[in-house]
Design an enzyme around this catalytic site. Structure first.
Site, PDB file in Angstrom:
ATOM      1  N   VAL A   1       0.818  -1.224   0.000  1.00 27.52           N
ATOM      2  CA  VAL A   1       0.000   0.000   0.000  1.00 27.52           C
ATOM      3  C   VAL A   1       0.849   1.272   0.000  1.00 27.52           C
ATOM      4  CG1 VAL A   1      -2.039  -1.046   1.082  1.00 27.52           C
ATOM      5  CG2 VAL A   1      -0.248  -0.027   2.542  1.00 27.52           C
TER       6      VAL A   1
ATOM      7  N   ASN B   1      -6.499  -0.844   6.778  1.00 32.72           N
ATOM      8  CA  ASN B   1      -6.119  -1.568   7.997  1.00 32.72           C
ATOM      9  C   ASN B   1      -4.628  -1.882   8.058  1.00 32.72           C
ATOM     10  OD1 ASN B   1      -6.625  -3.756  10.239  1.00 32.72           O
ATOM     11  ND2 ASN B   1      -5.676  -4.876   8.539  1.00 32.72           N
TER      12      ASN B   1
ATOM     13  N   SER C   1      -4.895   4.210  16.218  1.00 32.14           N
ATOM     14  CA  SER C   1      -4.523   3.453  17.425  1.00 32.14           C
ATOM     15  C   SER C   1      -4.745   4.328  18.647  1.00 32.14           C
ATOM     16  CB  SER C   1      -3.050   3.051  17.377  1.00 32.14           C
ATOM     17  OG  SER C   1      -2.646   2.538  18.638  1.00 32.14           O
TER      18      SER C   1
ATOM     19  N   TYR D   1       5.515   5.199  15.162  1.00 30.82           N
ATOM     20  CA  TYR D   1       4.181   4.590  15.103  1.00 30.82           C
ATOM     21  C   TYR D   1       3.129   5.561  15.642  1.00 30.82           C
ATOM     22  CZ  TYR D   1       0.530   1.043  15.751  1.00 30.82           C
ATOM     23  OH  TYR D   1      -0.648   0.331  15.698  1.00 30.82           O
TER      24      TYR D   1
ATOM     25  N   ALA E   1       3.279   8.853  15.916  1.00 26.06           N
ATOM     26  CA  ALA E   1       3.114   9.993  15.012  1.00 26.06           C
ATOM     27  C   ALA E   1       2.332   9.591  13.761  1.00 26.06           C
ATOM     28  CB  ALA E   1       4.483  10.559  14.630  1.00 26.06           C
ATOM     29  N   SER E   2       2.595   8.380  13.285  1.00 18.10           N
ATOM     30  CA  SER E   2       1.898   7.940  12.066  1.00 18.10           C
ATOM     31  C   SER E   2       0.395   7.811  12.322  1.00 18.10           C
ATOM     32  CB  SER E   2       2.470   6.608  11.558  1.00 18.10           C
ATOM     33  OG  SER E   2       2.050   5.509  12.357  1.00 18.10           O
ATOM     34  N   LYS E   3       0.030   7.321  13.496  1.00 18.37           N
ATOM     35  CA  LYS E   3      -1.392   7.139  13.787  1.00 18.37           C
ATOM     36  C   LYS E   3      -2.062   8.486  14.085  1.00 18.37           C
ATOM     37  CE  LYS E   3      -1.540   2.677  13.182  1.00 18.37           C
ATOM     38  NZ  LYS E   3      -2.279   2.112  12.032  1.00 18.37           N
TER      39      LYS E   3
ATOM     40  N   ILE F   1      -4.620  -5.234  21.010  1.00 14.54           N
ATOM     41  CA  ILE F   1      -5.437  -6.350  20.511  1.00 14.54           C
ATOM     42  C   ILE F   1      -4.554  -7.576  20.309  1.00 14.54           C
ATOM     43  CG2 ILE F   1      -7.009  -7.097  18.652  1.00 14.54           C
ATOM     44  CD1 ILE F   1      -8.036  -4.608  20.152  1.00 14.54           C
TER      45      ILE F   1
HETATM   46  N1  LIG Z   1      -2.708  -5.178  17.427  1.00  9.77           N
HETATM   47  C1  LIG Z   1      -2.860  -4.069  18.122  1.00  9.77           C
HETATM   48  O1  LIG Z   1      -2.725  -4.058  19.342  1.00  9.77           O
HETATM   49  C2  LIG Z   1      -3.236  -2.779  17.420  1.00  9.77           C
HETATM   50  C3  LIG Z   1      -3.666  -1.712  18.210  1.00  9.77           C
HETATM   51  C4  LIG Z   1      -4.035  -0.520  17.592  1.00  9.77           C
HETATM   52  C5  LIG Z   1      -3.977  -0.423  16.217  1.00  9.77           C
HETATM   53  N2  LIG Z   1      -3.546  -1.480  15.469  1.00  9.77           N
HETATM   54  C6  LIG Z   1      -3.545  -1.319  14.014  1.00  9.77           C
HETATM   55  O2  LIG Z   1      -4.434  -2.231  13.450  1.00  9.77           O
HETATM   56  C7  LIG Z   1      -4.032  -2.561  12.118  1.00  9.77           C
HETATM   57  C8  LIG Z   1      -3.966  -4.066  11.942  1.00  9.77           C
HETATM   58  O3  LIG Z   1      -2.976  -4.545  12.823  1.00  9.77           O
HETATM   59  P1  LIG Z   1      -2.840  -6.061  13.305  1.00  9.77           P
HETATM   60  O4  LIG Z   1      -2.668  -6.013  14.760  1.00  9.77           O
HETATM   61  O5  LIG Z   1      -3.899  -6.911  12.689  1.00  9.77           O
HETATM   62  O6  LIG Z   1      -1.405  -6.389  12.673  1.00  9.77           O
HETATM   63  P2  LIG Z   1      -0.838  -7.620  11.867  1.00  9.77           P
HETATM   64  O7  LIG Z   1       0.636  -7.416  11.844  1.00  9.77           O
HETATM   65  O8  LIG Z   1      -1.383  -8.897  12.385  1.00  9.77           O
HETATM   66  O9  LIG Z   1      -1.435  -7.385  10.411  1.00  9.77           O
HETATM   67  C9  LIG Z   1      -1.035  -6.317   9.597  1.00  9.77           C
HETATM   68  C10 LIG Z   1      -1.122  -6.761   8.151  1.00  9.77           C
HETATM   69  O10 LIG Z   1      -0.731  -5.650   7.319  1.00  9.77           O
HETATM   70  C11 LIG Z   1       0.076  -6.169   6.286  1.00  9.77           C
HETATM   71  N3  LIG Z   1       0.947  -5.136   5.745  1.00  9.77           N
HETATM   72  C12 LIG Z   1       2.050  -4.593   6.329  1.00  9.77           C
HETATM   73  N4  LIG Z   1       2.616  -3.717   5.507  1.00  9.77           N
HETATM   74  C13 LIG Z   1       1.861  -3.689   4.381  1.00  9.77           C
HETATM   75  C14 LIG Z   1       1.958  -2.994   3.161  1.00  9.77           C
HETATM   76  N5  LIG Z   1       2.956  -2.146   2.931  1.00  9.77           N
HETATM   77  N6  LIG Z   1       1.017  -3.195   2.202  1.00  9.77           N
HETATM   78  C15 LIG Z   1       0.001  -4.078   2.422  1.00  9.77           C
HETATM   79  N7  LIG Z   1      -0.140  -4.779   3.559  1.00  9.77           N
HETATM   80  C16 LIG Z   1       0.794  -4.587   4.520  1.00  9.77           C
HETATM   81  C17 LIG Z   1       0.888  -7.280   6.949  1.00  9.77           C
HETATM   82  O11 LIG Z   1       1.457  -8.167   5.991  1.00  9.77           O
HETATM   83  C18 LIG Z   1      -0.164  -7.915   7.837  1.00  9.77           C
HETATM   84  O12 LIG Z   1      -0.865  -8.941   7.168  1.00  9.77           O
HETATM   85  C19 LIG Z   1      -2.696  -1.843  11.915  1.00  9.77           C
HETATM   86  O13 LIG Z   1      -2.907  -0.624  11.238  1.00  9.77           O
HETATM   87  C20 LIG Z   1      -2.231  -1.586  13.327  1.00  9.77           C
HETATM   88  O14 LIG Z   1      -1.342  -0.497  13.396  1.00  9.77           O
HETATM   89  C21 LIG Z   1      -3.178  -2.657  16.043  1.00  9.77           C
END
Ligand SMILES: NC(=O)c1ccc[n+]([C@@H]2O[C@H](COP(=O)([O-])OP(=O)(O)OC[C@H]3O[C@@H](n4cnc5c(N)ncnc54)[C@H](O)[C@@H]3O)[C@@H](O)[C@H]2O)c1
Length: 255
Positions: free
Chosen positions: A63, A89, A143, A157, A159-161, A190
């Protein structure tokens, strides 16, 4: 069904929350475009959906890459003729991301490229199609760390969010008059590979996070996806520019 025939692009569909989202959206009737960096991950997410009786197609795309984000959107339109939901996502949280004082420039730029440029590019290519349809729902995953300071920092991270939250508001104002709503979700910690792969190596960091949460546990992917289903569906037709903080109460905890 709450998402009958809604064409939904889900980025990061091979990971924790994305994979759950693909499955749950399809169960509500959505036609899901599963996007992930490798063909294997995108294909396996789509195969999960199809195996459960849902409709899905897969596209491998990074992406953060202009040409690949464009291809992802073109694939959705070529396959299903429209885009109802863009679910941004995909995200990364590398181990090398600490405080600004000890995070290298490459790590900073990589996080910004995926977490911010990735959202920008998805929107850049999907919004024109949504405007043509005069309808669409964009869901950006931010996040809880975007709205809190943290003494164990991951500054790139965070700053990005924060950028995702700001961009969400700007898009919400620009495009709602033409039928396209934009909202964000700020999940708390999560149970997905992103968090667990890291915490499994650091029991102290795990306990620190659990102690801060009034519910005493981490969230489950489906507890976030339920909010995304609301934002994707017509039930949220007057919800625009909102940031749904779903975190078990971590962000309202003083002591
Ligand atoms: N897990 C947590 O505690 C948490 C908390 C708050 C926010 N988030 C956010 O939720 C979202 C999902 O996170 P998750 O916990 O399921 O993580 P995860 O690592 O299990 O899944 C993230 C997915 O994104 C894909 N990805 C990474 N870079 C990519 C790219 N350049 N192009 C396309 N796909 C790409 C990865 O291959 C992976 O399948 C993320 O944006 C994360 O920052 C997660």
């Amino acid at each position: 069904m709450r998402l009958e025939d809604k064409v939904t692009i889900i980025t990061g569909a091979g990971g924790g929350m994305g994979r759950t989202a693909a499955r749950m959206f399809a169960a509500e009737g959505a036609r899901v475009v599963c996007v992930d960096v490798t063909e294997e991950m995108a294909d396996s997410a789509a195969a999960d959906v199809i195996g459960a009786g849902g409709q899905a197609t897969a596209v491998a795309a990074d992406v953060s890459r202009d040409d690949q984000a464009k291809r992802m959107v073109e694939h959705a339109v070529a396959t299903y003729g429209r885009i109802d939901v863009l679910y941004n996502n995909a995200g990364i949280m590398p181990a090398a991301d600490h405080s600004v004082t000890d995070t290298d420039v490459e790590t900073w730029d990589k996080v910004m490229a995926v977490n911010v440029r990735g959202v920008y590019l998805g929107c850049k290519y999907a919004i024109p199609k949504m405007l043509e349809q005069e309808s669409g729902s964009i869901i950006n995953i931010a996040s809880f760390v975007a709205i809190l300071g943290c003494s164990v920092p991951q500054d790139a991270y965070t700053a990005s969010k924060g950028a995702v939250l700001a961009l969400t508001k700007s898009l919400a104002v620009q495009f709602a008059p033409r039928g396209v709503r934009t909202n964000s979700i700020s999940p708390g910690p999560i149970e997905t590979p992103m968090l667990m792969d890291w915490l499994v190596k650091d029991e102290e960091a795990k306990q620190l996070r659990l102690a801060r949460n009034p519910t005493g546990r981490f969230g489950k992917p489906e507890e976030i996806v339920l909010a995304a289903i609301y934002l994707a569906s017509d039930e949220s037709r007057w919800t625009n520019g909102a940031n749904l903080v779903i975190d078990g109460g971590i962000t309202v905890n003083y002591f």
